[in-house]
Design a protein around this motif. Structure first.
Motif, mmCIF file in Angstrom:
data_model
loop_
_atom_site.group_PDB
_atom_site.id
_atom_site.type_symbol
_atom_site.label_atom_id
_atom_site.label_comp_id
_atom_site.label_asym_id
_atom_site.label_seq_id
_atom_site.Cartn_x
_atom_site.Cartn_y
_atom_site.Cartn_z
ATOM 1 N N CYS A 176 0.860 -1.185 0.000
ATOM 2 C CA CYS A 176 0.000 0.000 0.000
ATOM 3 C C CYS A 176 0.890 1.226 0.000
ATOM 4 O O CYS A 176 2.037 1.167 0.432
ATOM 5 N N MET A 200 0.441 3.941 1.753
ATOM 6 C CA MET A 200 0.635 4.327 3.149
ATOM 7 C C MET A 200 -0.290 3.462 3.990
ATOM 8 O O MET A 200 -1.357 3.078 3.523
ATOM 9 N N LYS A 201 0.125 3.136 5.189
ATOM 10 C CA LYS A 201 -0.706 2.292 6.038
ATOM 11 C C LYS A 201 -1.855 3.132 6.622
ATOM 12 O O LYS A 201 -1.619 4.204 7.200
ATOM 13 N N CYS A 202 -3.087 2.668 6.472
ATOM 14 C CA CYS A 202 -4.227 3.383 7.053
ATOM 15 C C CYS A 202 -4.197 3.217 8.573
ATOM 16 O O CYS A 202 -3.677 2.220 9.084
ATOM 17 N N TYR A 224 -6.307 2.379 10.766
ATOM 18 C CA TYR A 224 -7.081 1.302 11.404
ATOM 19 C C TYR A 224 -6.650 -0.077 10.927
ATOM 20 O O TYR A 224 -7.203 -1.088 11.351
ATOM 21 N N CYS A 225 -5.654 -0.117 10.033
ATOM 22 C CA CYS A 225 -5.401 -1.349 9.286
ATOM 23 C C CYS A 225 -4.521 -2.353 10.019
ATOM 24 O O CYS A 225 -3.433 -2.024 10.475
ATOM 25 N N PHE A 246 -4.435 -5.426 8.266
ATOM 26 C CA PHE A 246 -4.372 -6.421 7.186
ATOM 27 C C PHE A 246 -2.911 -6.690 6.845
ATOM 28 O O PHE A 246 -2.046 -5.837 7.097
ATOM 29 N N SER A 298 -0.333 -6.061 4.959
ATOM 30 C CA SER A 298 0.135 -5.157 3.909
ATOM 31 C C SER A 298 1.239 -4.278 4.480
ATOM 32 O O SER A 298 1.308 -4.061 5.683
ATOM 33 N N GLY A 311 -5.857 -7.103 -1.737
ATOM 34 C CA GLY A 311 -4.669 -6.595 -1.050
ATOM 35 C C GLY A 311 -4.960 -6.190 0.373
ATOM 36 O O GLY A 311 -5.981 -6.570 0.928
ATOM 37 N N GLY A 312 -4.052 -5.345 0.877
ATOM 38 C CA GLY A 312 -3.166 -4.455 0.164
ATOM 39 C C GLY A 312 -3.895 -3.612 -0.895
ATOM 40 O O GLY A 312 -5.080 -3.384 -0.807
ATOM 41 N N THR A 313 -3.131 -3.222 -1.865
ATOM 42 C CA THR A 313 -3.674 -2.384 -2.932
ATOM 43 C C THR A 313 -3.214 -2.900 -4.298
ATOM 44 O O THR A 313 -2.140 -2.508 -4.774
ATOM 45 N N ASN A 315 -7.715 1.183 -5.150
ATOM 46 C CA ASN A 315 -7.901 2.373 -4.320
ATOM 47 C C ASN A 315 -7.857 3.605 -5.216
ATOM 48 O O ASN A 315 -7.140 3.617 -6.226
ATOM 49 N N ARG A 342 -6.636 7.537 5.358
ATOM 50 C CA ARG A 342 -6.680 7.244 3.917
ATOM 51 C C ARG A 342 -5.977 8.375 3.182
ATOM 52 O O ARG A 342 -6.004 9.526 3.632
HETATM 53 S S1 SF4 Z 1 -4.751 -2.841 3.113
HETATM 54 FE FE1 SF4 Z 1 -6.401 -1.357 2.826
HETATM 55 S S2 SF4 Z 1 -6.791 -0.591 4.885
HETATM 56 FE FE2 SF4 Z 1 -4.769 -1.561 4.924
HETATM 57 S S3 SF4 Z 1 -3.294 0.063 4.524
HETATM 58 FE FE3 SF4 Z 1 -3.809 -0.873 2.570
HETATM 59 S S4 SF4 Z 1 -5.476 0.385 1.760
HETATM 60 FE FE4 SF4 Z 1 -5.322 0.834 3.939
#
Ligand code: SF4
Length: 372
Positions: free
Chosen positions: A12, A14-16, A18-19, A21, A23, A59-61, A92, A129
């Motif tokens: 990704c 940038m890391k969101c 709340y994430c 996941f 990534s 993903g990820g993205t 995204n 985001r």
């Molecule tokens: S996986 Fe989704 S929520 Fe997590 S950082 Fe990437 S875009 Fe953001």
């Protein structure tokens, strides 16, 4: 039964906030390129002969791949798996371009799932985001020009969000005429920056009554435009349910390719190396990227099928589960009957499901089944 192929792109921009996941935002183009090559190599080595299957690039993205890498990956998929009944790519707004959409169309992608989360810049900032509401709107419109089958992701229950603000997000989303919409309640995952901010008192989650109002507002608003709930957080026009996710909710078989991808095949669950760099190294060295596996017991298969199936509005039929796994389901039936007697489940045409009014506490009901 339909099978699913999942390919994971764990990068990704940038890391969101709340994430949690799998990534990372630590990558460069060289790493992306090596990763795609490893993914293709892993796919070629792991491919199974399937008649009816879906493909999902998640993903990820996935849209972070350069056009050239996306084209390289999609052309191999087209060569190896030319007839998916559905082919979804997650994207995204910040990295989706017309050129990439064009490549997707040419490669036979049938569906795009766009991570909008909110059109409100204030909430996008809270979520960490990197796109704006305007950027999301613009990219969704562009994606809609290329794909009739467009899914939008929204998040609700964001700190500071009111039901009225969610309603505006839903209206904006509906104005883009998606065929599918996922509306997930924000989950505070331990140790994420957002969880720390809430714990530290800098941000406040909506009150329970507000959250409930939002939960019930979603199906009401979406139904106005013909999108019906088919899973707790997923809504679609008739016939536009996500077939790939239905494979998961039917506890079907799927092959997961890529770092941290999980497969469910022949009663076993296979776990691939989580670290992207270590994953690439294993694949290039000819070492299996599968680092762990578990064999599911008959009861485990029955229980898992029941739990994931109860997420859907269709619910579950224990007789069908028995036939499918050739496993004893009397214990499951007893649990379901007990929960039905307590008013926590309902039975319609021999299928058990969670009544709509109890969907906000669906997780608690599932925990009861798991602990019974
Ligand atoms: S996986 Fe989704 S929520 Fe997590 S950082 Fe990437 S875009 Fe953001």
């Amino acid at each position: 039964m339909t099978k699913g192929l999942y390919l994971h792109i764990p990068f990704c921009k940038m890391k969101c906030s709340y994430c949690d996941f799998p990534s990372t935002d630590t990558w460069d183009e060289e790493l992306l390129s090596a990763y795609v090559k490893a993914l293709i190599s892993d796919l070629r080595a792991s491919l199974l002969a399937w008649d009816k299957y879906t493909i999902y690039l998640g993903g990820g993205t996935p849209s972070i791949l350069t056009s050239a890498l996306l084209e390289e990956l999609l052309s191999v998929l087209k060569e190896l798996l030319p007839d998916p009944i559905e082919f979804t790519i997650e994207a995204n707004p910040e990295s989706l371009t017309k050129e990439k959409l064009e490549i997707m169309v040419q490669a036979g992608v049938t569906r795009v799932s766009l991570g909008i989360q909110s059109f409100n810049d204030r909430f996008l900032a809270v979520l960490g985001r990197i796109h704006t509401g305007e950027g999301a709107r613009e990219k969704a419109k562009t994606a809609r020009e290329y794909f009739d089958n467009l899914s939008l992701d929204l998040i609700f229950g964001i700190p500071g969000q009111t039901p009225e603000e969610l309603e505006r997000d839903l209206e904006e989303a509906l104005s883009l005429e998606p065929s599918h919409l996922s509306a997930y309640s924000l989950t505070l995952e331990a140790k994420t920056p957002l969880a720390r901010q809430v714990e530290g008192g800098n941000l406040t989650l909506p009150r329970e009554e507000e959250w409930l109002e939002m939960f019930h507002l979603i199906p009401e608003k979406l139904a106005e435009r013909g999108l019906e709930r088919y899973e707790i957080s997923n809504f679609s026009l008739p016939g536009k349910e996500c077939l790939h996710n239905l494979v998961y909710w039917e506890n079907g078989e799927y092959l997961g390719i890529g770092a941290s991808a999980v497969s469910h095949l022949e009663g076993r669950r296979l776990f691939r190396e989580k670290d992207p760099l270590a994953y690439i190294q294993r694949v290039f060295q000819g070492i299996s990227p599968v680092v762990d596996e578990e064999t599911l017991s008959p009861w485990h298969k029955v229980l898992e099928t029941a739990i994931v199936g109860l997420r859907t509005t269709r619910g579950i039929d224990p007789e069908a589960i028995e036939k499918r796994w050739d496993a004893e389901v009397s214990k499951l039936k007893t649990i379901l009957e007990d929960l039905e007697a307590q008013g926590l489940l309902e039975r319609v045409n021999n299928r058990w499901r969670i009544p709509e009014r109890l969907l906000p506490v669906a997780n608690d009901i599932m925990v009861r089944i798991l602990e019974a």
